[in-house]
Design an enzyme around this catalytic site. Sequence first.
Site, mmCIF file in Angstrom:
data_model
loop_
_atom_site.group_PDB
_atom_site.id
_atom_site.type_symbol
_atom_site.label_atom_id
_atom_site.label_comp_id
_atom_site.label_asym_id
_atom_site.label_seq_id
_atom_site.Cartn_x
_atom_site.Cartn_y
_atom_site.Cartn_z
ATOM 1 N N SER A 1 -5.557 3.232 -18.537
ATOM 2 C CA SER A 1 -6.852 3.532 -17.937
ATOM 3 C C SER A 1 -7.372 4.921 -18.279
ATOM 4 O O SER A 1 -8.478 5.271 -17.871
ATOM 5 C CB SER A 1 -6.767 3.382 -16.409
ATOM 6 O OG SER A 1 -5.815 4.262 -15.869
ATOM 7 N N GLY B 1 0.825 -1.204 0.000
ATOM 8 C CA GLY B 1 0.000 0.000 0.000
ATOM 9 C C GLY B 1 0.852 1.243 0.000
ATOM 10 O O GLY B 1 2.081 1.183 0.157
ATOM 11 N N PRO B 2 0.219 2.388 -0.166
ATOM 12 C CA PRO B 2 0.968 3.650 -0.196
ATOM 13 C C PRO B 2 1.573 3.976 1.162
ATOM 14 O O PRO B 2 1.194 3.375 2.186
ATOM 15 C CB PRO B 2 -0.105 4.683 -0.594
ATOM 16 C CG PRO B 2 -1.401 4.040 -0.248
ATOM 17 C CD PRO B 2 -1.218 2.581 -0.391
ATOM 18 N N PRO B 3 2.515 4.918 1.225
ATOM 19 C CA PRO B 3 3.138 5.272 2.506
ATOM 20 C C PRO B 3 2.114 5.847 3.490
ATOM 21 O O PRO B 3 1.183 6.547 3.095
ATOM 22 C CB PRO B 3 4.178 6.339 2.115
ATOM 23 C CG PRO B 3 4.400 6.154 0.654
ATOM 24 C CD PRO B 3 3.114 5.654 0.090
ATOM 25 N N GLY B 4 2.310 5.531 4.760
ATOM 26 C CA GLY B 4 1.522 6.155 5.807
ATOM 27 C C GLY B 4 0.188 5.510 6.103
ATOM 28 O O GLY B 4 -0.618 6.084 6.832
ATOM 29 N N VAL B 5 -0.096 4.289 5.555
ATOM 30 C CA VAL B 5 -1.393 3.667 5.817
ATOM 31 C C VAL B 5 -1.326 2.659 6.961
ATOM 32 O O VAL B 5 -2.340 2.039 7.293
ATOM 33 C CB VAL B 5 -1.936 2.979 4.547
ATOM 34 C CG1 VAL B 5 -2.218 3.999 3.467
ATOM 35 C CG2 VAL B 5 -0.968 1.918 4.032
ATOM 36 N N GLY B 6 -0.150 2.458 7.581
ATOM 37 C CA GLY B 6 -0.064 1.632 8.783
ATOM 38 C C GLY B 6 0.456 0.232 8.553
ATOM 39 O O GLY B 6 0.143 -0.673 9.328
ATOM 40 N N LYS B 7 1.272 0.006 7.519
ATOM 41 C CA LYS B 7 1.780 -1.337 7.242
ATOM 42 C C LYS B 7 2.710 -1.809 8.357
ATOM 43 O O LYS B 7 2.564 -2.924 8.867
ATOM 44 C CB LYS B 7 2.515 -1.358 5.898
ATOM 45 C CG LYS B 7 1.645 -0.955 4.713
ATOM 46 C CD LYS B 7 2.378 -1.090 3.394
ATOM 47 C CE LYS B 7 3.543 -0.118 3.274
ATOM 48 N NZ LYS B 7 3.111 1.289 3.258
ATOM 49 N N THR B 8 3.663 -0.968 8.728
ATOM 50 C CA THR B 8 4.634 -1.369 9.759
ATOM 51 C C THR B 8 3.960 -1.549 11.108
ATOM 52 O O THR B 8 4.244 -2.506 11.853
ATOM 53 C CB THR B 8 5.751 -0.320 9.854
ATOM 54 O OG1 THR B 8 6.361 -0.162 8.569
ATOM 55 C CG2 THR B 8 6.808 -0.758 10.852
ATOM 56 N N LYS C 1 -8.794 4.957 -6.901
ATOM 57 C CA LYS C 1 -9.264 6.020 -7.785
ATOM 58 C C LYS C 1 -10.561 6.635 -7.286
ATOM 59 O O LYS C 1 -10.734 7.861 -7.292
ATOM 60 C CB LYS C 1 -9.448 5.457 -9.196
ATOM 61 C CG LYS C 1 -8.155 5.027 -9.874
ATOM 62 C CD LYS C 1 -8.435 4.367 -11.213
ATOM 63 C CE LYS C 1 -7.133 3.932 -11.898
ATOM 64 N NZ LYS C 1 -7.381 3.251 -13.178
#
Length: 788
Positions: A691, A368-375, A734
């Site tokens: 797209s 996912g994009p940075p800052g979404v809470g993966k870590t 999107k």
Amino acid sequence: MSPDINTTTQQSPAQPTQPDAMIVVPTRNMVLYPEMVQPFAVGRPSSVAAVQQAVREQRQIVLLLQRDAENSDPKPGDLYRIGTVANILRYVTSPEGGHHLVLQGVQRFRVTDFIEGQPFLVARGLHIAEPNATSSELEARFLVLKAQVQQVFDLLPQVPAEFRQTVEATTSPSMLADLAATYLDITPAEKQELLETVDLLQRLDKVSRLLAHRLEVLKLSAEIGSKTKASLDTRQREVLLREQMAAIQRELGEGEGSNKQELADLEKAIGEAKMPADVEQAARKELRRLQRTPEAAGEYSMIRTYLDTLLELPWAPPAPKDIDIAEARKVLDADHFGLDKIKQRIVEFLAVRKLAPEGKAPILCFVGPPGVGKTSLGQSIAKAMGRKFSRVSLGGVHDEAEIRGHRRTYIGALPGTIIQAIRKAGSRDCVMMLDEIDKMGAGIHGDPSAALLEVLDPEQNGTFRDNYLDVPFDLSRVVFITTANMLDTIPGPLRDRMEIIPLTGYTTGEKMEIAKRYLVRRQLEANGLKPEQVEIEDAALRRIIDGYTREAGVRNLEREVGRVLRSIAVEFAEGKSDKRHIGVEDVEKILGPVRFENEVAMRSSVPGVATGLAWTPVGGDILFIEATRTPGSGRLQLTGQLGEVMKESAQAAFSLVKSMATSLKIEAGVLEKSDIHVHVPAGATPKDGPSAGVAMFMALTSLLTGKVIRNDTAMTGEISLRGLVLPVGGIKEKVVAAAAAGIKRVMLPARNRRDYEDIPEEVRKSLEFVWLERVDDAVSAALQTEAA
């Protein structure tokens, strides 16, 4: 000669120096001989003034040696009366204020009287010419002196070849004598004596005597050095024999070495480490090598470090730990808002681990994009399982040895990051997060992603072999979790070993809840504030989200909240406030003008402009397609740094519009007499992908029909030359981006209905969805009847 000097008076210090006078520069320790070139540093103000005057008047100077080098203000009586006339070859001033000269000696000079009235010493005198006589006696002394100089060269290390060549080429006895005197290691007074010796025979004799003394000293030094080296060789041999004797004594058990207790402790630790049999055998073999190795040997520390590394690793099987599924749900809900499907998959993962602890669990990869809470999700999993958490950053790793370790043959060798992380965690069943797995790159030292194939394969990692350890280590009990921003850069075999769990961006509502539950509280603590001191309105948070951030995650949102609270912290630190209420006006005052505005209506008010939807590694975004028409011959021009796929989409859209010109009611002959220019703004940003096909078709249709596309509508989808709208990826990102940008209607490919359930309910309620089978559906749904 007497140091008393006669003086005459000059009219004015500002006037030029008299033609028959010589500017005098005193030297502390330097004696310059005729024809010699030497550097010279000037520091005293009077000497600086003298040199500068000589440079201005392009005159020679006279160097006179001081009788006392410590005298900082020498008078005429403090100087020797014979010196050297010199040319100033170069004069340089350094940035630190120093003055440096390169001087060339010209001729000996005898001072007869000094002239007063200048800010520096000026004198008259006689130029002393070099003797020109030749004789067999003079030639003999010349040859002897040259031979002595060559002997000195042989005894001195690193004599420049140019210096040897200069001496060989010298044919003048006076020049050879002055050259030898220049480089002789003698006192300034002795050099002055040689300068004052005008008679050539006497000068050659004096230089020859000094060189003879120097030769004896050099020969004696060489002899002493040779004896010292022989003595050192003998001592080294004795040390080696003593070390061998000590090793024999240790083998026989007769020695009482200082490390006996230390080695005993190591042997005991190996026995208690619960290593597998083959690992323990290898450790004891290294211990025996250590016992036979002298402590002073370089290999001793290498073996000791290796044994310490083995002993620090958790070899014992971990104790089984029960997983409380209900508690795991609470931990996930407390640490993360939303992400319901992700949490459900994690709970399923934990449930399987609870029922089958010995089973081979899948490797989860959060994308996912940075800052979404993966870590932070990985940390929550470790907390829910009651295990230790270890994080390994793979961003920028381009060396296979970073993963698999270096072989012990190299000095400073270390285990790989996997083994080091386990050693740091101290547990064989830790949760290990391999962060930024998509940022690895192959280099000249191998491909680290290839080394990870064994690590992340449950069928192989039970016998993982690190190059440094050179023994198998069981990684099967480690819970591996990886993170990435995009999958494109992850090699196929590595991606095949992982279960991909996508984390998309947050909606505005989710960001509001995350800010209220986590971000504000965290920033209050970081800035030394208490919750009862500061209250932030929901409207203020929404203004920060809508007007000051445009991201999929919440990192920038947290930074902006921190900026607001830091400004409030200043007021509390100055004692200006006891309780603070933060509203929309306060946010705009602290953060400045709004950075992101809704520009859809403004940019879509003319024919030829369509709003598309794009996917980026950091989330979704809206994309404007602009088309204009100029007189021409039917050419299509594309700008905006478009990739090859996007250019092909534009050409396909243009061909489709031509083929449908009659049904779209485009005037006959318009296409043949016009050039079409399609531009995608933000030209500095590369763009690619299929797209945007629908958006490009609609922009061209709007331009050629003169009808405006509704400014509340955005679209995405690939088109075919038959007019079909084909499915695309990234629908959730999107659509979320469209809602955040103020869009009210989105047109999506009908074959993407399967992605409808992935769109957050909050976003689904705020948007009208139009499903497209063909481009005709887009024309009827998007075009207004009249241009605005």
